[in-house]
Design a protein around this motif. Structure first.
Motif, PDB file in Angstrom:
ATOM      1  N   SER A   1      69.901  31.146   0.679  1.00 59.42           N
ATOM      2  CA  SER A   1      70.066  30.487  -0.558  1.00 59.42           C
ATOM      3  C   SER A   1      71.403  30.526  -1.156  1.00 59.42           C
ATOM      4  O   SER A   1      72.173  29.649  -1.860  1.00 59.42           O
TER       5      SER A   1
ATOM      6  N   ASP B   1      67.630  28.249  -8.525  1.00 59.19           N
ATOM      7  CA  ASP B   1      67.566  29.623  -7.594  1.00 59.19           C
ATOM      8  C   ASP B   1      65.986  29.313  -7.097  1.00 59.19           C
ATOM      9  O   ASP B   1      65.684  29.460  -5.954  1.00 59.19           O
TER      10      ASP B   1
ATOM     11  N   LEU C   1      65.535  26.479  -4.599  1.00 56.83           N
ATOM     12  CA  LEU C   1      65.996  26.700  -3.294  1.00 56.83           C
ATOM     13  C   LEU C   1      65.152  27.781  -2.631  1.00 56.83           C
ATOM     14  O   LEU C   1      64.790  27.683  -1.395  1.00 56.83           O
ATOM     15  N   LEU C   2      64.809  28.994  -3.302  1.00 56.60           N
ATOM     16  CA  LEU C   2      63.831  29.726  -2.623  1.00 56.60           C
ATOM     17  C   LEU C   2      62.596  29.332  -2.084  1.00 56.60           C
ATOM     18  O   LEU C   2      61.991  29.666  -1.345  1.00 56.60           O
TER      19      LEU C   2
END
Length: 250
Positions: free
Chosen positions: A159, A138, A141-142
């Protein structure tokens, strides 16, 4: 279908983050480690499927009694969470290239991950294991999406959309290979056995869009190729949409 997040929350978090458990220092050293149990469980699920990965079979594969496993992990629910998070840690999340390059690489690696571990498709992660594998993914992706100019809320939504699409499409790709392996029948032979459907049951007048797409060459490929094309098309469309939204924001 297995569901992650179903075990004891405190024990699961302790195990995911390898929080040390106090030991008396007496007695023999343990015969197996948590890492070996997770690796053996993953290997068993890779080979025979998640349903076959019972605590009894896992213990036998490690050459220990079943009760030995319970001194390391409370049960299968917690073990599945550990296996899922361990699999996610196989992803190479090195931040290199443009935001789009990073996400495309993540998608390719996730596809390969599902190919190596087809049992992942049988685990619902709506309530995910809150381990280092999840957080690393995560955060990656962020961080990639932060290069687009999207707002914080848009980055979060983008995301989530990427994870939903990539995991679902990667699981579908893996399913084609897995279905052929366990059935011994190729997709081509499966469809050939159902040729009668098109000859006797399919009504072109009732389903004109399917008929038109067929005659225009829309279905001129095998099922595995169609799944791969759908993955590429869907990812490209999703990334194009993110880029367009970011451009409008500017």
């Amino acid at each position: 279908m297995e569901r992650s997040g179903g075990g004891d929350p405190r024990e699961t978090l302790r195990l995911l983050w390898r929080s040390p458990q106090a030991r008396s220092g007496r007695g023999r050293p343990p015969k197996v480690s948590l890492e070996k149990i997770v690796a053996a469980g993953t290997a068993l699920a890779d080979r025979d499927g998640l349903d076959a990965m019972t605590m009894e079979r896992l213990a036998a594969s490690l050459g220990v009694g079943t009760m030995t496993l319970y001194t390391h992990v409370p049960g299968k629910a917690e073990l599945v969470d550990l296996m899922v998070d361990s699999a996610r840690q196989e992803l190479d999340l090195t931040p290199a290239g443009s935001w789009r390059d990073r996400i495309e690489r993540y998608a390719q690696q996730t596809t390969a991950l599902h190919g190596r571990h087809p049992w992942l498709r049988a685990v619902s992660t709506v309530r995910p294991p809150l381990g280092p594998g999840l957080l690393a993914r995560d955060d990656f992706l962020l961080a990639a999406l932060s290069l687009t100019g999207l707002s914080a809320a848009e980055r979060s939504a983008a995301s989530d959309s990427l994870v939903t699409f990539v995991d679902g499409a990667a699981a579908a790709l893996a399913e084609h290979t897995h279905a052929e392996r366990i059935s011994g029948q190729s997709d081509e032979d499966w469809w050939a056995d159902r040729q009668e459907f098109w000859e006797s049951f399919f009504d072109p007048a009732r389903y004109p869009a399917i008929e038109q797409t067929w005659h225009n060459g829309g279905f001129d490929r095998d099922a595995a190729k169609a799944a791969a094309n759908a993955f590429e098309f869907g990812l490209r469309a999703l990334l194009d949409g993110i880029a367009a939204t970011a451009e409008r924001n500017r």
